[in-house]
Design a protein around this motif. Structure first.
Motif, PDB file in Angstrom:
ATOM      1  N   ASN A   1      29.122  35.318  34.536  1.00 28.60           N
ATOM      2  CA  ASN A   1      30.561  35.517  34.362  1.00 28.60           C
ATOM      3  C   ASN A   1      30.843  36.678  33.417  1.00 28.60           C
ATOM      4  OD1 ASN A   1      31.127  33.341  36.031  1.00 28.60           O
ATOM      5  ND2 ASN A   1      31.203  31.880  34.352  1.00 28.60           N
ATOM      6  N   LEU A   2      30.047  36.778  32.349  1.00 25.30           N
ATOM      7  CA  LEU A   2      30.219  37.861  31.383  1.00 25.30           C
ATOM      8  C   LEU A   2      29.884  39.209  32.020  1.00 25.30           C
ATOM      9  CD1 LEU A   2      30.861  38.657  28.477  1.00 25.30           C
ATOM     10  CD2 LEU A   2      28.462  38.268  27.907  1.00 25.30           C
ATOM     11  N   ALA A   3      28.815  39.258  32.812  1.00 23.74           N
ATOM     12  CA  ALA A   3      28.437  40.498  33.492  1.00 23.74           C
ATOM     13  C   ALA A   3      29.514  40.913  34.491  1.00 23.74           C
ATOM     14  CB  ALA A   3      27.102  40.310  34.203  1.00 23.74           C
TER      15      ALA A   3
ATOM     16  N   ALA B   1      35.155  44.300  36.311  1.00 20.65           N
ATOM     17  CA  ALA B   1      36.046  43.429  37.081  1.00 20.65           C
ATOM     18  C   ALA B   1      37.501  43.543  36.635  1.00 20.65           C
ATOM     19  CB  ALA B   1      35.588  41.976  36.961  1.00 20.65           C
ATOM     20  N   GLY B   2      37.725  43.859  35.355  1.00 21.08           N
ATOM     21  CA  GLY B   2      39.093  43.957  34.851  1.00 21.08           C
ATOM     22  C   GLY B   2      39.882  45.063  35.537  1.00 21.08           C
ATOM     23  N   ARG B   3      39.350  46.254  35.528  1.00 19.15           N
ATOM     24  CA  ARG B   3      40.052  47.382  36.136  1.00 19.15           C
ATOM     25  C   ARG B   3      40.014  47.331  37.660  1.00 19.15           C
ATOM     26  NH1 ARG B   3      42.389  52.035  35.577  1.00 19.15           N
ATOM     27  NH2 ARG B   3      41.900  53.825  36.905  1.00 19.15           N
ATOM     28  N   ALA B   4      38.955  46.771  38.220  1.00 22.01           N
ATOM     29  CA  ALA B   4      38.800  46.738  39.675  1.00 22.01           C
ATOM     30  C   ALA B   4      39.360  45.475  40.309  1.00 22.01           C
ATOM     31  CB  ALA B   4      37.318  46.877  40.040  1.00 22.01           C
ATOM     32  N   ASN B   5      40.038  44.643  39.553  1.00 17.12           N
ATOM     33  CA  ASN B   5      40.539  43.372  40.058  1.00 17.12           C
ATOM     34  C   ASN B   5      41.437  43.555  41.285  1.00 17.12           C
ATOM     35  OD1 ASN B   5      40.965  40.429  39.700  1.00 17.12           O
ATOM     36  ND2 ASN B   5      43.084  41.057  39.333  1.00 17.12           N
ATOM     37  N   HIS B   6      41.240  42.690  42.296  1.00 18.94           N
ATOM     38  CA  HIS B   6      42.051  42.709  43.518  1.00 18.94           C
ATOM     39  C   HIS B   6      42.678  41.335  43.736  1.00 18.94           C
ATOM     40  CE1 HIS B   6      39.924  46.446  44.215  1.00 18.94           C
ATOM     41  NE2 HIS B   6      40.589  46.659  45.341  1.00 18.94           N
ATOM     42  N   ASN B   7      43.815  41.319  44.413  1.00 19.12           N
ATOM     43  CA  ASN B   7      44.472  40.047  44.691  1.00 19.12           C
ATOM     44  C   ASN B   7      43.903  39.416  45.956  1.00 19.12           C
ATOM     45  OD1 ASN B   7      45.603  41.408  46.857  1.00 19.12           O
ATOM     46  ND2 ASN B   7      47.621  41.618  45.920  1.00 19.12           N
ATOM     47  N   ASP B   8      44.506  38.314  46.388  1.00 22.97           N
ATOM     48  CA  ASP B   8      43.956  37.578  47.526  1.00 22.97           C
ATOM     49  C   ASP B   8      44.093  38.321  48.848  1.00 22.97           C
ATOM     50  OD1 ASP B   8      46.674  37.406  47.605  1.00 22.97           O
ATOM     51  OD2 ASP B   8      46.775  35.262  48.048  1.00 22.97           O
ATOM     52  N   GLU B   9      44.930  39.360  48.889  1.00 20.74           N
ATOM     53  CA  GLU B   9      45.088  40.157  50.101  1.00 20.74           C
ATOM     54  C   GLU B   9      44.239  41.420  50.074  1.00 20.74           C
ATOM     55  OE1 GLU B   9      49.233  40.906  50.400  1.00 20.74           O
ATOM     56  OE2 GLU B   9      49.727  38.854  51.032  1.00 20.74           O
TER      57      GLU B   9
END
Length: 237
Positions: free
Chosen positions: A180-182, A188-196
């Protein structure tokens, strides 16, 4: 040495992680090919993506819930057979992780995987500049970090399934927290995507709070994994 008093709060924190990265599986997850119209200048011989790649997209989404469900069942079975021979803290670790893998990991990670594949295969395409290039890179990063998280979680669950002592269980928990930390540390913060599969970077404050939380939980599990005492009731599993 980790006592029951020390273990229970850790478990409560472990199970109560808010599903900030949760995604609702999109209704269009079975769409394999892009719905973008090809330019008229393209030759008529243009071909869709290979069928083998499409089958990989669909099959991996089906395998993941099965893997987590199997790990959950294995941990639950282990808790049952060790009920009269192990400490309450050890049983609590097994039961809580079993519920976590079935309710949290199986659903949320599967949704992340689908989101990453939609973002990369449908919502973006190769580009050399501008916003389109940024979106493509974000989709590629999201696809990679989601896999890192899933691999870490599955390896941690397997380590716990095959552990024979309390130390092994805590090392499995440390691997899960490390995954989870990796996931966060690798972008993951900047590249986060929503469910679509749409690019939605995480707010900076939320990202910092969660990476600190996961880091603390990882360190706690790692320290507990080096405890010299394997169980409060028995030393042989």
């Amino acid at each position: 040495m980790m006592t029951m008093r020390q273990t229970i709060p850790f478990l409560l924190a472990f199970v109560s992680i808010p599903p900030i990265f949760a995604f609702t599986p999109p209704k269009s997850h079975n769409i394999i090919y892009s719905n973008k119209l090809a330019p008229l200048s393209l030759p008529s011989s243009s071909k869709p993506p290979p069928l083998s790649r499409s089958l990989t997209v669909l099959s991996s989404a089906k395998v993941l819930p099965v893997a987590y469900a199997s790990a959950s069942a294995a941990l639950l079975y282990k808790a049952t057979i060790k009920l009269n021979t192990s400490s309450k803290a050890e049983i609590a670790v097994l039961l809580s992780t079993s519920a976590l893998s079935l309710i949290n990991f199986a659903q949320l990670d599967n949704a992340k995987l689908k989101s990453a594949k939609i973002a990369y295969t449908e919502n973006t395409g190769p580009s050399s500049s501008g916003r389109a290039k940024q979106e493509r890179q974000a989709a590629l990063t999201w696809k990679s970090v989601v896999r890192i998280k899933i691999i870490g979680n599955v390896l941690g669950l397997l380590r716990m399934c095959f552990a024979t002592k309390m130390v092994g269980l805590m090392r499995g928990a440390a691997i899960i927290m490390g995954g989870n930390l990796a996931f966060l540390a690798c972008g993951a913060g900047r590249a986060n995507h929503n469910d679509e599969g749409k690019w939605e970077p995480m707010p900076s404050d939320s990202f910092k709070a969660y990476i600190v939380k996961f880091a603390a939980m990882f360190v706690a599990a790692l320290i507990a994994s080096f405890s010299p005492v394997d169980s409060l009731k028995c030393n042989v599993a």
